[in-house]
Design a protein around this motif. Sequence first.
Motif, PDB file in Angstrom:
ATOM      1  N   SER A  91       0.807  -1.216   0.000  1.00  0.00           N
ATOM      2  CA  SER A  91       0.000   0.000   0.000  1.00  0.00           C
ATOM      3  C   SER A  91       0.839   1.264   0.000  1.00  0.00           C
ATOM      4  O   SER A  91       0.334   2.356  -0.274  1.00  0.00           O
ATOM      5  CB  SER A  91      -0.925   0.018   1.232  1.00  0.00           C
ATOM      6  OG  SER A  91      -1.904  -0.992   1.132  1.00  0.00           O
ATOM      7  N   ARG A  92       2.155   1.118   0.296  1.00  0.00           N
ATOM      8  CA  ARG A  92       3.028   2.287   0.203  1.00  0.00           C
ATOM      9  C   ARG A  92       3.094   2.803  -1.232  1.00  0.00           C
ATOM     10  O   ARG A  92       3.352   3.988  -1.453  1.00  0.00           O
ATOM     11  CB  ARG A  92       4.432   1.919   0.682  1.00  0.00           C
ATOM     12  CG  ARG A  92       4.512   1.571   2.164  1.00  0.00           C
ATOM     13  CD  ARG A  92       5.906   1.099   2.539  1.00  0.00           C
ATOM     14  NE  ARG A  92       6.002   0.754   3.948  1.00  0.00           N
ATOM     15  CZ  ARG A  92       7.090   0.241   4.514  1.00  0.00           C
ATOM     16  NH1 ARG A  92       8.184   0.020   3.771  1.00  0.00           N
ATOM     17  NH2 ARG A  92       7.111  -0.050   5.798  1.00  0.00           N
ATOM     18  N   GLY A  93       2.857   1.927  -2.193  1.00  0.00           N
ATOM     19  CA  GLY A  93       2.857   2.344  -3.590  1.00  0.00           C
ATOM     20  C   GLY A  93       1.693   3.248  -3.926  1.00  0.00           C
ATOM     21  O   GLY A  93       1.717   3.956  -4.937  1.00  0.00           O
ATOM     22  N   ILE A 364      -9.049   2.432  -3.567  1.00  0.00           N
ATOM     23  CA  ILE A 364      -7.809   3.069  -4.034  1.00  0.00           C
ATOM     24  C   ILE A 364      -6.785   2.017  -4.449  1.00  0.00           C
ATOM     25  O   ILE A 364      -6.144   2.127  -5.502  1.00  0.00           O
ATOM     26  CB  ILE A 364      -7.241   3.978  -2.922  1.00  0.00           C
ATOM     27  CG1 ILE A 364      -8.152   5.193  -2.734  1.00  0.00           C
ATOM     28  CG2 ILE A 364      -5.814   4.422  -3.249  1.00  0.00           C
ATOM     29  CD1 ILE A 364      -7.850   5.997  -1.490  1.00  0.00           C
ATOM     30  N   ASN A 365      -6.617   0.991  -3.637  1.00  0.00           N
ATOM     31  CA  ASN A 365      -5.637  -0.049  -3.941  1.00  0.00           C
ATOM     32  C   ASN A 365      -5.946  -0.749  -5.255  1.00  0.00           C
ATOM     33  O   ASN A 365      -5.056  -0.973  -6.091  1.00  0.00           O
ATOM     34  CB  ASN A 365      -5.577  -1.057  -2.795  1.00  0.00           C
ATOM     35  CG  ASN A 365      -4.586  -2.180  -3.053  1.00  0.00           C
ATOM     36  OD1 ASN A 365      -4.935  -3.195  -3.660  1.00  0.00           O
ATOM     37  ND2 ASN A 365      -3.361  -2.009  -2.594  1.00  0.00           N
ATOM     38  N   LEU A 366      -7.203  -1.112  -5.466  1.00  0.00           N
ATOM     39  CA  LEU A 366      -7.567  -1.847  -6.678  1.00  0.00           C
ATOM     40  C   LEU A 366      -7.455  -0.967  -7.921  1.00  0.00           C
ATOM     41  O   LEU A 366      -6.969  -1.424  -8.965  1.00  0.00           O
ATOM     42  CB  LEU A 366      -8.985  -2.412  -6.548  1.00  0.00           C
ATOM     43  CG  LEU A 366      -9.174  -3.485  -5.469  1.00  0.00           C
ATOM     44  CD1 LEU A 366     -10.625  -3.947  -5.430  1.00  0.00           C
ATOM     45  CD2 LEU A 366      -8.248  -4.675  -5.702  1.00  0.00           C
ATOM     46  N   ILE A 367      -7.908   0.270  -7.838  1.00  0.00           N
ATOM     47  CA  ILE A 367      -7.793   1.175  -8.983  1.00  0.00           C
ATOM     48  C   ILE A 367      -6.328   1.401  -9.327  1.00  0.00           C
ATOM     49  O   ILE A 367      -5.924   1.380 -10.504  1.00  0.00           O
ATOM     50  CB  ILE A 367      -8.495   2.525  -8.686  1.00  0.00           C
ATOM     51  CG1 ILE A 367     -10.017   2.337  -8.624  1.00  0.00           C
ATOM     52  CG2 ILE A 367      -8.129   3.558  -9.745  1.00  0.00           C
ATOM     53  CD1 ILE A 367     -10.651   1.913  -9.940  1.00  0.00           C
ATOM     54  N   ASP A 368      -5.499   1.599  -8.307  1.00  0.00           N
ATOM     55  CA  ASP A 368      -4.089   1.872  -8.544  1.00  0.00           C
ATOM     56  C   ASP A 368      -3.381   0.661  -9.156  1.00  0.00           C
ATOM     57  O   ASP A 368      -2.593   0.802 -10.094  1.00  0.00           O
ATOM     58  CB  ASP A 368      -3.410   2.258  -7.232  1.00  0.00           C
ATOM     59  CG  ASP A 368      -2.040   2.881  -7.455  1.00  0.00           C
ATOM     60  OD1 ASP A 368      -1.985   4.083  -7.729  1.00  0.00           O
ATOM     61  OD2 ASP A 368      -1.029   2.144  -7.370  1.00  0.00           O
ATOM     62  N   TYR A 370      -4.715  -2.073 -10.788  1.00  0.00           N
ATOM     63  CA  TYR A 370      -5.214  -2.602 -12.058  1.00  0.00           C
ATOM     64  C   TYR A 370      -5.322  -1.558 -13.165  1.00  0.00           C
ATOM     65  O   TYR A 370      -5.218  -1.901 -14.351  1.00  0.00           O
ATOM     66  CB  TYR A 370      -6.574  -3.281 -11.850  1.00  0.00           C
ATOM     67  CG  TYR A 370      -6.465  -4.579 -11.075  1.00  0.00           C
ATOM     68  CD1 TYR A 370      -6.003  -5.742 -11.690  1.00  0.00           C
ATOM     69  CD2 TYR A 370      -6.791  -4.638  -9.734  1.00  0.00           C
ATOM     70  CE1 TYR A 370      -5.885  -6.936 -10.988  1.00  0.00           C
ATOM     71  CE2 TYR A 370      -6.679  -5.827  -9.019  1.00  0.00           C
ATOM     72  CZ  TYR A 370      -6.227  -6.964  -9.658  1.00  0.00           C
ATOM     73  OH  TYR A 370      -6.108  -8.139  -8.950  1.00  0.00           O
ATOM     74  N   LEU A 371      -5.528  -0.285 -12.815  1.00  0.00           N
ATOM     75  CA  LEU A 371      -5.742   0.725 -13.845  1.00  0.00           C
ATOM     76  C   LEU A 371      -4.635   1.775 -13.926  1.00  0.00           C
ATOM     77  O   LEU A 371      -4.386   2.308 -15.014  1.00  0.00           O
ATOM     78  CB  LEU A 371      -7.085   1.433 -13.616  1.00  0.00           C
ATOM     79  CG  LEU A 371      -8.335   0.556 -13.710  1.00  0.00           C
ATOM     80  CD1 LEU A 371      -9.585   1.399 -13.511  1.00  0.00           C
ATOM     81  CD2 LEU A 371      -8.402  -0.182 -15.054  1.00  0.00           C
ATOM     82  N   ILE A 372      -3.995   2.083 -12.800  1.00  0.00           N
ATOM     83  CA  ILE A 372      -2.960   3.120 -12.816  1.00  0.00           C
ATOM     84  C   ILE A 372      -1.582   2.511 -13.082  1.00  0.00           C
ATOM     85  O   ILE A 372      -0.954   2.785 -14.105  1.00  0.00           O
ATOM     86  CB  ILE A 372      -2.944   3.914 -11.494  1.00  0.00           C
ATOM     87  CG1 ILE A 372      -4.321   4.522 -11.215  1.00  0.00           C
ATOM     88  CG2 ILE A 372      -1.866   4.999 -11.547  1.00  0.00           C
ATOM     89  CD1 ILE A 372      -4.794   5.529 -12.233  1.00  0.00           C
ATOM     90  N   HIS A 373      -1.110   1.665 -12.191  1.00  0.00           N
ATOM     91  CA  HIS A 373       0.220   1.079 -12.345  1.00  0.00           C
ATOM     92  C   HIS A 373       0.208  -0.265 -13.071  1.00  0.00           C
ATOM     93  O   HIS A 373       1.257  -0.742 -13.505  1.00  0.00           O
ATOM     94  CB  HIS A 373       0.883   0.898 -10.972  1.00  0.00           C
ATOM     95  CG  HIS A 373       1.393   2.170 -10.384  1.00  0.00           C
ATOM     96  ND1 HIS A 373       0.741   2.844  -9.384  1.00  0.00           N
ATOM     97  CD2 HIS A 373       2.498   2.914 -10.675  1.00  0.00           C
ATOM     98  CE1 HIS A 373       1.417   3.928  -9.068  1.00  0.00           C
ATOM     99  NE2 HIS A 373       2.474   4.012  -9.841  1.00  0.00           N
ATOM    100  N   ARG A 374      -0.962  -0.877 -13.147  1.00  0.00           N
ATOM    101  CA  ARG A 374      -1.120  -2.159 -13.850  1.00  0.00           C
ATOM    102  C   ARG A 374      -0.104  -3.198 -13.386  1.00  0.00           C
ATOM    103  O   ARG A 374       0.507  -3.910 -14.175  1.00  0.00           O
ATOM    104  CB  ARG A 374      -1.037  -1.937 -15.363  1.00  0.00           C
ATOM    105  CG  ARG A 374      -2.112  -0.971 -15.841  1.00  0.00           C
ATOM    106  CD  ARG A 374      -2.113  -0.770 -17.330  1.00  0.00           C
ATOM    107  NE  ARG A 374      -3.134   0.209 -17.697  1.00  0.00           N
ATOM    108  CZ  ARG A 374      -3.381   0.609 -18.939  1.00  0.00           C
ATOM    109  NH1 ARG A 374      -2.662   0.119 -19.941  1.00  0.00           N
ATOM    110  NH2 ARG A 374      -4.321   1.500 -19.197  1.00  0.00           N
TER     111      ARG A 374
END
Length: 464
Positions: A91-93, A364-368, A370-374
Amino acid sequence: MSDQSVVEKHTIGYVPPEDRHGKVRDLFTLWFGTNIAPLPVVTGAAGVSVFGLDLFWCVVAIVVGHLVGGVFMALHSAQGPQMGIPQMIQSRGQFGSFGALIVVVIAAVMYLAFFASNIVLAGQSLHGIADSVPVSAGIVVGALGSGLICVIGYKVIHKINKVATWVLGIGIVLGIGAIFVAGVPAGFWTQGGYTNAGFLATVSLAALWQIAFAPYVSDYSRYLPADVGVRATFNATYLGCTLGSILPFTFGAIVALAMKPGIDVMQGVRDTTGSLGPVLLVLFLLSVISHNALNLYGTVLSAITCVQTFVAKWIPTARTRLVLSLVVMAASTYFAIGVSGDFISHFVDIVLALLVVLVPWTAINLIDFYLIHRGNYDLDSIFAADGGIYGRFNTQALIAYVVGILVQIPFMNTPLYAGPVSDQLGGADLSWIIGLVVTAPVYYFLARGRQLAPSELAPVPAHV
């Protein structure tokens, strides 16, 4: 962890390829076996005893809630093989090295609530098996058993749940059969009825049961080989956890309708299942001891993550995990003995209150991921003192997180506060739905420019 190792040697560090092992199907038995336990039985009973549904609508609500909530839980699990690190430190990411501490501490408190409630149930189960054994002695036995499994770690947890899937699954099916063979009491089929508030509340309770696993679910998939696909990990986790939860929740609803008024659900299990009752109590006692190790394990990893935030070069060993496990276990046991008389009755309220602040983290974790950092993160930065490219605080994530909490307030129904919309819905708590639906697009809008180019991603560092 090599194949020859018995005690898990990793804590929060990266699991290297040579220590990756196991089959993706093991996730099915892990999460199915984990959920066949007294606490989901007690929670499932609330659909009829607290929310007033009849059996049909209670079962429908249970199924809908678990199938919906399980999607989020399994999406977190699918991150494990890709990252090779625990969920909380990952989650630090999203939040930054210091920002993630907010969520880590909240998750640790929730694990402790689960651990304490489960050892209370262990004490009650042992007392139900042998009246001469005080509940307090049963609590100690439950804590010591869970502590031993936690210290050994990942491998023994998987082995135990492979057995538990069959033994406990068959046991509950036989228990349901025994209730109907013995004959259900008058009013069993007519007690309760459908209400919007009762149905929505039961759906929410089931969905939140699944979401409560989100902070640590990938801790158990991180040992799978990195080439295990997201879909395979998702499917094994989703089916195991949803089916493993629906069965005991439904059993709890049936027991609640069949048992005499004024007794607790575990005593109801013993009384309504005839000669099978004592056997089920023994199985449930063993189940509590087994799966409660996951809550102790999650608490310890969260504590280590908090400390490592301020001592970046420190990657603790199995000995550290042993010491912290003993400390947490002793403190939790002391607390559980002191409050065992009324803790379970307040457990659901505690978890619902904590989930209000964990639901936005899930979005936030799931969006980041799967969609942001993939799925591409810089592990050097995740373990760096200053957060590396993620910094100490990620303002975008923190803004979305606060928004996600605030929008839930009108829809909340917790011991601390009941919102006006919840009152209009007859007390149903739909805050988790609002939190997910609002937080996800807000965070995506704020963070959609944060994708990292391949050149920004450092190779997996040797020291983690």
